[in-house]
Design a protein around this motif. Structure first.
Motif, PDB file in Angstrom:
ATOM      1  N   SER A   2      44.353  43.382  34.212  1.00 16.35           N
ATOM      2  CA  SER A   2      45.613  43.992  33.776  1.00 16.35           C
ATOM      3  C   SER A   2      46.493  44.391  34.958  1.00 16.35           C
ATOM      4  CB  SER A   2      45.338  45.220  32.896  1.00 16.35           C
ATOM      5  OG  SER A   2      44.782  46.278  33.665  1.00 16.35           O
ATOM      6  N   VAL A   3      45.870  44.561  36.133  1.00 18.76           N
ATOM      7  CA  VAL A   3      46.655  44.984  37.307  1.00 18.76           C
ATOM      8  C   VAL A   3      46.708  43.927  38.409  1.00 18.76           C
ATOM      9  CG1 VAL A   3      46.280  47.438  36.915  1.00 18.76           C
ATOM     10  CG2 VAL A   3      44.644  46.178  38.310  1.00 18.76           C
ATOM     11  N   ARG A   4      45.793  42.949  38.378  1.00 20.08           N
ATOM     12  CA  ARG A   4      45.778  41.885  39.388  1.00 20.08           C
ATOM     13  C   ARG A   4      45.804  40.532  38.694  1.00 20.08           C
ATOM     14  NH1 ARG A   4      44.088  44.298  44.321  1.00 20.08           N
ATOM     15  NH2 ARG A   4      44.789  42.363  45.298  1.00 20.08           N
ATOM     16  N   HIS A   5      46.526  39.579  39.275  1.00 14.35           N
ATOM     17  CA  HIS A   5      46.560  38.248  38.668  1.00 14.35           C
ATOM     18  C   HIS A   5      45.440  37.352  39.191  1.00 14.35           C
ATOM     19  CE1 HIS A   5      48.937  37.783  42.367  1.00 14.35           C
ATOM     20  NE2 HIS A   5      48.559  36.522  42.352  1.00 14.35           N
ATOM     21  N   SER A   6      44.728  37.816  40.223  1.00 13.37           N
ATOM     22  CA  SER A   6      43.556  37.100  40.739  1.00 13.37           C
ATOM     23  C   SER A   6      42.395  38.085  40.850  1.00 13.37           C
ATOM     24  CB  SER A   6      43.846  36.499  42.115  1.00 13.37           C
ATOM     25  OG  SER A   6      44.899  35.570  42.043  1.00 13.37           O
ATOM     26  N   VAL A   7      41.229  37.667  40.358  1.00 14.98           N
ATOM     27  CA  VAL A   7      40.069  38.563  40.355  1.00 14.98           C
ATOM     28  C   VAL A   7      38.810  37.788  40.731  1.00 14.98           C
ATOM     29  CG1 VAL A   7      38.580  40.047  38.946  1.00 14.98           C
ATOM     30  CG2 VAL A   7      41.054  40.103  38.618  1.00 14.98           C
ATOM     31  N   PRO A   9      54.244  27.675  39.229  1.00 11.29           N
ATOM     32  CA  PRO A   9      54.071  29.138  39.254  1.00 11.29           C
ATOM     33  C   PRO A   9      53.064  29.617  38.207  1.00 11.29           C
ATOM     34  CG  PRO A   9      56.040  28.593  38.020  1.00 11.29           C
ATOM     35  CD  PRO A   9      55.467  27.276  38.489  1.00 11.29           C
ATOM     36  N   LEU A  10      52.470  30.762  38.489  1.00 16.53           N
ATOM     37  CA  LEU A  10      51.659  31.439  37.478  1.00 16.53           C
ATOM     38  C   LEU A  10      52.600  32.180  36.530  1.00 16.53           C
ATOM     39  CD1 LEU A  10      48.651  33.189  39.321  1.00 16.53           C
ATOM     40  CD2 LEU A  10      48.548  31.206  37.838  1.00 16.53           C
ATOM     41  N   THR A  11      52.486  31.933  35.254  1.00 17.41           N
ATOM     42  CA  THR A  11      53.303  32.665  34.280  1.00 17.41           C
ATOM     43  C   THR A  11      52.672  34.044  34.054  1.00 17.41           C
ATOM     44  OG1 THR A  11      52.064  31.778  32.405  1.00 17.41           O
ATOM     45  CG2 THR A  11      53.964  30.499  33.170  1.00 17.41           C
ATOM     46  N   PRO A  12      53.383  34.984  33.437  1.00 17.25           N
ATOM     47  CA  PRO A  12      52.830  36.332  33.228  1.00 17.25           C
ATOM     48  C   PRO A  12      51.518  36.360  32.450  1.00 17.25           C
ATOM     49  CG  PRO A  12      55.200  36.340  32.858  1.00 17.25           C
ATOM     50  CD  PRO A  12      54.812  34.911  33.043  1.00 17.25           C
ATOM     51  N   SER A  13      51.254  35.346  31.628  1.00 15.65           N
ATOM     52  CA  SER A  13      50.022  35.338  30.830  1.00 15.65           C
ATOM     53  C   SER A  13      48.866  34.637  31.534  1.00 15.65           C
ATOM     54  CB  SER A  13      50.273  34.664  29.475  1.00 15.65           C
ATOM     55  OG  SER A  13      50.656  33.308  29.659  1.00 15.65           O
ATOM     56  N   MET A  14      49.116  34.072  32.718  1.00 19.17           N
ATOM     57  CA  MET A  14      48.078  33.323  33.439  1.00 19.17           C
ATOM     58  C   MET A  14      47.371  34.194  34.468  1.00 19.17           C
ATOM     59  SD  MET A  14      50.076  29.693  33.950  1.00 19.17           S
ATOM     60  CE  MET A  14      48.923  29.030  35.158  1.00 19.17           C
ATOM     61  N   ARG A  15      46.063  33.951  34.613  1.00 18.86           N
ATOM     62  CA  ARG A  15      45.252  34.657  35.594  1.00 18.86           C
ATOM     63  C   ARG A  15      44.325  33.665  36.300  1.00 18.86           C
ATOM     64  NH1 ARG A  15      48.484  37.781  34.302  1.00 18.86           N
ATOM     65  NH2 ARG A  15      48.294  39.995  33.749  1.00 18.86           N
ATOM     66  N   LEU A  16      43.928  34.029  37.523  1.00 22.37           N
ATOM     67  CA  LEU A  16      42.994  33.224  38.301  1.00 22.37           C
ATOM     68  C   LEU A  16      41.698  34.000  38.461  1.00 22.37           C
ATOM     69  CD1 LEU A  16      42.576  30.648  40.089  1.00 22.37           C
ATOM     70  CD2 LEU A  16      43.379  32.020  42.013  1.00 22.37           C
ATOM     71  N   LEU A  17      40.575  33.438  37.962  1.00 21.94           N
ATOM     72  CA  LEU A  17      39.265  34.070  38.109  1.00 21.94           C
ATOM     73  C   LEU A  17      38.414  33.229  39.048  1.00 21.94           C
ATOM     74  CD1 LEU A  17      40.079  35.593  35.408  1.00 21.94           C
ATOM     75  CD2 LEU A  17      37.646  35.597  34.894  1.00 21.94           C
ATOM     76  N   LEU A  18      37.837  33.858  40.042  1.00 18.70           N
ATOM     77  CA  LEU A  18      36.962  33.163  40.976  1.00 18.70           C
ATOM     78  C   LEU A  18      35.548  33.691  40.793  1.00 18.70           C
ATOM     79  CD1 LEU A  18      39.868  33.900  42.716  1.00 18.70           C
ATOM     80  CD2 LEU A  18      38.877  31.994  43.980  1.00 18.70           C
ATOM     81  N   GLU A  19      34.685  32.855  40.251  1.00 22.64           N
ATOM     82  CA  GLU A  19      33.307  33.252  39.963  1.00 22.64           C
ATOM     83  C   GLU A  19      32.419  32.801  41.119  1.00 22.64           C
ATOM     84  OE1 GLU A  19      29.883  32.135  36.693  1.00 22.64           O
ATOM     85  OE2 GLU A  19      31.983  31.987  36.084  1.00 22.64           O
ATOM     86  N   VAL A  20      32.008  33.748  41.959  1.00 28.05           N
ATOM     87  CA  VAL A  20      31.300  33.416  43.190  1.00 28.05           C
ATOM     88  C   VAL A  20      30.072  34.316  43.380  1.00 28.05           C
ATOM     89  CG1 VAL A  20      33.331  32.516  44.379  1.00 28.05           C
ATOM     90  CG2 VAL A  20      32.821  34.941  44.519  1.00 28.05           C
ATOM     91  N   SER A  21      29.106  33.812  44.143  1.00 32.36           N
ATOM     92  CA  SER A  21      27.889  34.581  44.397  1.00 32.36           C
ATOM     93  C   SER A  21      28.031  35.469  45.627  1.00 32.36           C
ATOM     94  CB  SER A  21      26.690  33.640  44.566  1.00 32.36           C
ATOM     95  OG  SER A  21      26.920  32.733  45.635  1.00 32.36           O
ATOM     96  N   HIS A  22      28.905  35.078  46.563  1.00 32.16           N
ATOM     97  CA  HIS A  22      29.113  35.882  47.772  1.00 32.16           C
ATOM     98  C   HIS A  22      30.480  35.540  48.371  1.00 32.16           C
ATOM     99  CE1 HIS A  22      28.503  32.429  50.429  1.00 32.16           C
ATOM    100  NE2 HIS A  22      27.506  32.095  49.625  1.00 32.16           N
ATOM    101  N   MET A  23      30.915  36.363  49.318  1.00 35.79           N
ATOM    102  CA  MET A  23      32.203  36.139  49.976  1.00 35.79           C
ATOM    103  C   MET A  23      32.048  36.051  51.488  1.00 35.79           C
ATOM    104  SD  MET A  23      34.593  38.631  47.641  1.00 35.79           S
ATOM    105  CE  MET A  23      36.090  38.234  48.563  1.00 35.79           C
ATOM    106  N   ARG A  24      30.897  35.520  51.918  1.00 38.42           N
ATOM    107  CA  ARG A  24      30.632  35.437  53.354  1.00 38.42           C
ATOM    108  C   ARG A  24      31.624  34.519  54.065  1.00 38.42           C
ATOM    109  NH1 ARG A  24      25.130  35.812  51.540  1.00 38.42           N
ATOM    110  NH2 ARG A  24      24.946  33.546  51.374  1.00 38.42           N
ATOM    111  N   ASN A  25      32.111  33.493  53.371  1.00 36.91           N
ATOM    112  CA  ASN A  25      33.015  32.528  54.001  1.00 36.91           C
ATOM    113  C   ASN A  25      34.483  32.791  53.673  1.00 36.91           C
ATOM    114  OD1 ASN A  25      30.771  31.126  55.034  1.00 36.91           O
ATOM    115  ND2 ASN A  25      30.539  29.996  53.124  1.00 36.91           N
TER     116      ASN A  25
END
Length: 212
Positions: A12-17, A133-149
């Motif tokens: 609800s507050v970020r378009h990428s999570v 562009p990302l429209t207001p109803s679009m979101r980006l979800l990144l499903e990852v096991s770690h963020m080392r890279n």
């Protein structure tokens, strides 16, 4: 339930999570549960949409598209097609939640091209100079096991929901499997065997691993 609410609040507050956690931590079930809940509650007035892919399963050209070196003809990438299809949804589907889900390990080869999508620009720029562009109803979800890279620039551009592997554990998987037998006696015996042998075995393995 708490993690599902956390994800809803983050979106609800970020378009990428980022949805972070080891394999088996229920990352996929988390966003699927939220999507089903949004559909049930008719958030946006219809069925929530999502499209998932593994960015590590394809080449960078297949992911983002490319321009043929001889004919100069542009070829679409998978992400470009997904985002364009979501952007072009009109009518009843215009305001429903639409998620682009990238389920795969982060590396510099593909994540850097998503930085303009993840920052305040909210735009994917292709090699053909097309801008999606990302429209207001679009979101980006990144499903990852770690963020080392992941670079600090990438990590700072998105919200984060972390799932500990102990939050869910292995018992729900066993329960679902056992319930598929439709035989009360078999279910009872299997549950007893799992508690008698599997639980203490996993506990012992965890203790030995901790010692080393």
């Amino acid at each position: 339930v708490v993690k599902t609410i956390n994800l809803a609040e983050a979106l609800s507050v970020r378009h990428s999570v980022f949805v972070l956690g080891t394999a088996g931590a229920a990352k996929t079930e988390l966003w699927k549960t939220l999507s089903a809940a949004q559909t049930y509650l008719q958030i946006g007035g219809g069925r929530s949409q999502y499209d998932a892919l593994n960015p590590k399963a394809v080449t960078s050209n297949e992911l983002y598209g490319y321009v043929h070196p001889v004919s100069k003809e542009p070829y679409d990438g998978i992400i470009a097609k997904i985002m364009r299809d979501f952007k072009n949804m009109t009518g009843a589907q215009e305001h429903v939640p639409k998620w682009v889900i990238l389920d795969g390990d982060i590396d510099a080869e593909w994540i850097e091209s998503m930085n303009t999508v993840m920052d305040d620009n909210k735009v994917l720029t292709l090699v053909s100079n097309e801008r999606i562009p990302l429209t207001p109803s679009m979101r980006l979800l990144l499903e990852v096991s770690h963020m080392r890279n992941a670079s600090p620039a990438t990590a700072s551009r998105a919200g984060c929901v972390f799932l500990n592997e102990t939050d869910i554990g292995w018992r729900p998987y066993v329960q679902t499997w056992v319930e598929g037998f439709h035989d009360q006696k078999a279910q009872t015996v299997l549950e007893q065997l799992f508690e008698q042998f599997v639980a203490p075995t996993l506990s012992m393995i965890a203790k030995e691993k901790w010692k080393h």
